[in-house]
Design an enzyme around this catalytic site. Structure first.
Site, PDB file in Angstrom:
ATOM      1  N   CYS A   1       0.869  -1.192   0.056  1.00 15.24           N
ATOM      2  CA  CYS A   1       0.079   0.087   0.050  1.00 15.24           C
ATOM      3  C   CYS A   1       0.844   1.145   0.128  1.00 15.24           C
ATOM      4  O   CYS A   1       0.605   2.263  -0.450  1.00 15.24           O
ATOM      5  CB  CYS A   1      -1.007  -0.054   1.312  1.00 15.24           C
ATOM      6  SG  CYS A   1       0.026  -0.230   2.588  1.00 15.24           S
ATOM      7  N   GLY A   2       2.077   1.077   0.807  1.00 13.62           N
ATOM      8  CA  GLY A   2       2.860   2.380   0.781  1.00 13.62           C
ATOM      9  C   GLY A   2       3.453   2.624  -0.607  1.00 13.62           C
ATOM     10  O   GLY A   2       3.518   3.707  -1.013  1.00 13.62           O
TER      11      GLY A   2
END
Length: 286
Positions: free
Chosen positions: A95-96
């Site tokens: 996700c990052g």
């Protein structure tokens, strides 16, 4: 004091029509990564047609209108600023890196998630795509955006460090990368960091209710659609990131955690990307 007679003779006005109306007051995006300073007087977009929305303008107005509908005010919430960021869907615990890839769509050389993963893995920042360190994310962003970003700033106090400063920087075109706890619908919640997730914020909408804090326009990798979250809810979610999900701790994988764990790496911390992909500074408008 109202009465049943009032309800008969003075009925409530009907809700706004659901059919799309003309979008006369919103500028076209000749540059899809331009900063759009807007007023709250934009015309309505159909909520029913949200899934069929094609343009950034329609998508932005749709999320504004959802807030307008929830608040139930005559005056619409005001769209203060927005930079369009292309959505990227997440595959695995990345996700990052997905948030960073989405932010890179504002530059002349967008970066793929796979490219960012390979670089982060080479540097020892991640094993499977996880990014539990704001410091590592900031380092990766500095190196990846060294020719397209004036400054990568770590907000050690998160959104609570200086609200006016954060909002002003967004109004000037800065992009915010922020970790938070994601609920089932991927909105901010508080689960001690067990659902730690990353989002990229690129706009501000002012509520028509004077007692309400501004809302932030965000994207995250579990949906193609824009999100609109209250500033204080995202702040609280960011500040409650304290520990690794117990399920992850026993899933047989080895994750890269900074000294001090999730709390030291993410809690109450965020990143501002200043003038990312902008040739010239954007005048301050807040």
């Amino acid at each position: 004091m109202s009465s049943e007679r009032d309800a008969v003779y003075y009925p409530q006005p009907p809700p706004p029509p659901l059919l799309p109306l003309l979008m006369n007051n919103i500028p076209q995006l000749s540059n899809p990564c331009a900063v759009i300073p807007l007023t709250g007087n934009c015309t309505l977009v159909s909520l029913v047609a949200y899934q069929c929305i094609q343009t950034p303008e329609e998508e932005l107005l749709a999320v504004r209108n959802r807030l307008w509908d929830m608040e139930g005010t005559q005056e619409s919430p005001a769209i203060l600023c927005y930079r369009h960021i292309k959505p990227v869907l997440q595959d695995g615990p990345k996700c990052g890196l997905v948030a960073l890839s989405m932010a890179s769509s504002c530059t002349s050389q967008p970066l793929s998630v796979e490219h960012l993963f390979q670089e982060a893995h080479r540097r020892g920042f991640t094993n499977h795509g996880e990014m539990f360190s704001v410091d590592d994310m900031a380092t990766l962003a500095r190196d990846m955006f060294h020719q397209s970003c004036r400054q990568v700033e770590i907000l050690s106090g998160g959104l609570g460090q200086d609200r006016s400063y954060v909002l002003n920087q967004l109004m000037q075109g800065s992009i915010l990368l922020i970790p938070y706890d994601a609920d089932a619908n991927h909105a901010p919640c508080c689960r001690q960091g067990h659902k730690a997730h990353w989002a990229v914020v690129s706009g501000v909408v002012s509520s028509a209710l004077p007692e309400q804090m501004p809302h932030l326009v965000a994207r995250q990798g579990k949906s193609r659609h824009l999100a609109l979250w209250p500033y204080d809810e995202l702040q609280r979610s960011n500040e409650n990131l304290m520990e690794l999900d117990p399920g992850r701790a026993v899933d047989g994988r080895t994750y890269v955690l900074p000294p001090g764990g999730v709390a030291a790496g993410l809690q109450g911390r965020a990143i501002l990307l200043h003038e990312l992909g902008l040739d010239q500074p954007v005048p301050q408008t807040l």
